[in-house]
Scaffold this active site. Structure first.
Site, PDB file in Angstrom:
ATOM      1  N   LYS A 178     -39.736 -10.851  12.926  1.00 42.03           N
ATOM      2  CA  LYS A 178     -38.998 -11.685  13.872  1.00 42.03           C
ATOM      3  C   LYS A 178     -37.528 -11.756  13.466  1.00 42.03           C
ATOM      4  O   LYS A 178     -37.205 -12.148  12.346  1.00 42.03           O
ATOM      5  CB  LYS A 178     -39.594 -13.089  13.955  1.00 42.03           C
ATOM      6  CG  LYS A 178     -38.845 -14.007  14.926  1.00 42.03           C
ATOM      7  CD  LYS A 178     -39.539 -15.342  15.102  1.00 42.03           C
ATOM      8  CE  LYS A 178     -38.703 -16.290  15.943  1.00 42.03           C
ATOM      9  NZ  LYS A 178     -39.365 -17.598  16.160  1.00 42.03           N
ATOM     10  N   ASP A 214     -43.493 -21.599  12.321  1.00 42.65           N
ATOM     11  CA  ASP A 214     -42.487 -20.852  11.574  1.00 42.65           C
ATOM     12  C   ASP A 214     -42.095 -21.686  10.363  1.00 42.65           C
ATOM     13  O   ASP A 214     -41.438 -22.721  10.504  1.00 42.65           O
ATOM     14  CB  ASP A 214     -41.248 -20.584  12.430  1.00 42.65           C
ATOM     15  CG  ASP A 214     -41.509 -19.651  13.608  1.00 42.65           C
ATOM     16  OD1 ASP A 214     -42.670 -19.539  14.044  1.00 42.65           O
ATOM     17  OD2 ASP A 214     -40.532 -19.060  14.110  1.00 42.65           O
ATOM     18  N   LYS A 217     -39.731 -13.542   9.154  1.00 45.19           N
ATOM     19  CA  LYS A 217     -38.634 -13.871  10.066  1.00 45.19           C
ATOM     20  C   LYS A 217     -37.333 -13.931   9.283  1.00 45.19           C
ATOM     21  O   LYS A 217     -37.287 -14.483   8.186  1.00 45.19           O
ATOM     22  CB  LYS A 217     -38.942 -15.208  10.743  1.00 45.19           C
ATOM     23  CG  LYS A 217     -37.839 -15.774  11.630  1.00 45.19           C
ATOM     24  CD  LYS A 217     -38.304 -17.100  12.239  1.00 45.19           C
ATOM     25  CE  LYS A 217     -37.190 -17.826  12.957  1.00 45.19           C
ATOM     26  NZ  LYS A 217     -37.651 -19.119  13.526  1.00 45.19           N
TER      27      LYS A 217
END
Length: 222
Positions: free
Chosen positions: A182, A91, A152
């Protein structure tokens, strides 16, 4: 739509990214992830490789975290090392200052540098609470163009806040069906998580996974 407790668990990256986290706490995180049935754990790169028995639990980590103000080369090096140390997913945090300057092309370039550094799944943290709608769209498009797998919402560390239903909906409208979405940051109950699923979330970053999952009704309908 309806989502059950078990189905929600399968969407969770069970997360421990506190600056004072210890390896003992990471071991406890792994054990809890296995018990709860979460998709993965997400830990700081310094905690890799994971030596605990993972079972089916995947390993995610972060790079450029939490500010995103690292150079693209440093982010790529972090991702490369993390992948070598067993991370299945990375990430990365974008440099939102570049986005604020209207330099979405530079954001795309840094995402591409990380994409080339890891063969694992790549999620791009855009810090949606700090962005305008147009900037959210630009960040999502840059992530898609650079070959990311997910966008995300948040690190959970930014003063502007974490995930919102509005941001998730906008991200899903922009790249949903091609990239995963996400939701992370400030999701503390089952009802909120279920609303995020309705909005288009396909993965969650949660540190309080047990509390969220324990809030499911017997029917699991939301």
């Amino acid at each position: 739509m309806s989502i059950s407790r078990d189905d929600l668990a399968k969407l969770i990256d069970h997360t421990l990214l506190k600056t004072d986290a210890t390896r003992a706490q990471v071991s406890a995180l792994v054990a809890e992830a296995r018990e709860l049935g979460t998709y993965s754990i997400c830990v700081s790169p310094s905690m890799l490789p994971i030596t605990d028995e993972l079972g089916d639990v995947k390993v995610a980590t972060v790079c450029g975290f939490p500010s995103g103000n690292h150079s693209a080369a440093i982010k790529a090096a972090e991702a490369r090392e993390a992948t070598a140390n067993g991370a299945d997913e990375v990430d990365m945090v974008i440099n939102i200052g570049l986005l604020k300057e209207g330099r979405a092309d530079a954001v795309e370039e840094e995402i591409r540098a990380v994409r080339e550094a890891t063969g694992g799944l790549l999620k791009v943290i855009i810090e949606s609470a700090a962005l305008t709608d147009d900037e959210i769209v630009a960040a999502c498009r840059a992530a898609e163009a650079a070959g990311a797998d997910y966008v995300k919402t948040s690190t959970g560390f930014h003063a502007a806040g974490g995930a919102s239903v509005h941001a998730v909906e906008l991200m899903a409208r922009t790249v949903g069906g091609r990239l995963g979405i996400k939701a992370s940051g400030g999701i503390r109950d089952f009802e909120t998580a279920a609303a995020m699923v309705d909005a288009g979330a396909t993965r969650f970053g949660l540190s309080g996974s047990r509390a969220v999952l324990d809030g499911a009704t017997a029917e699991g309908d939301y």
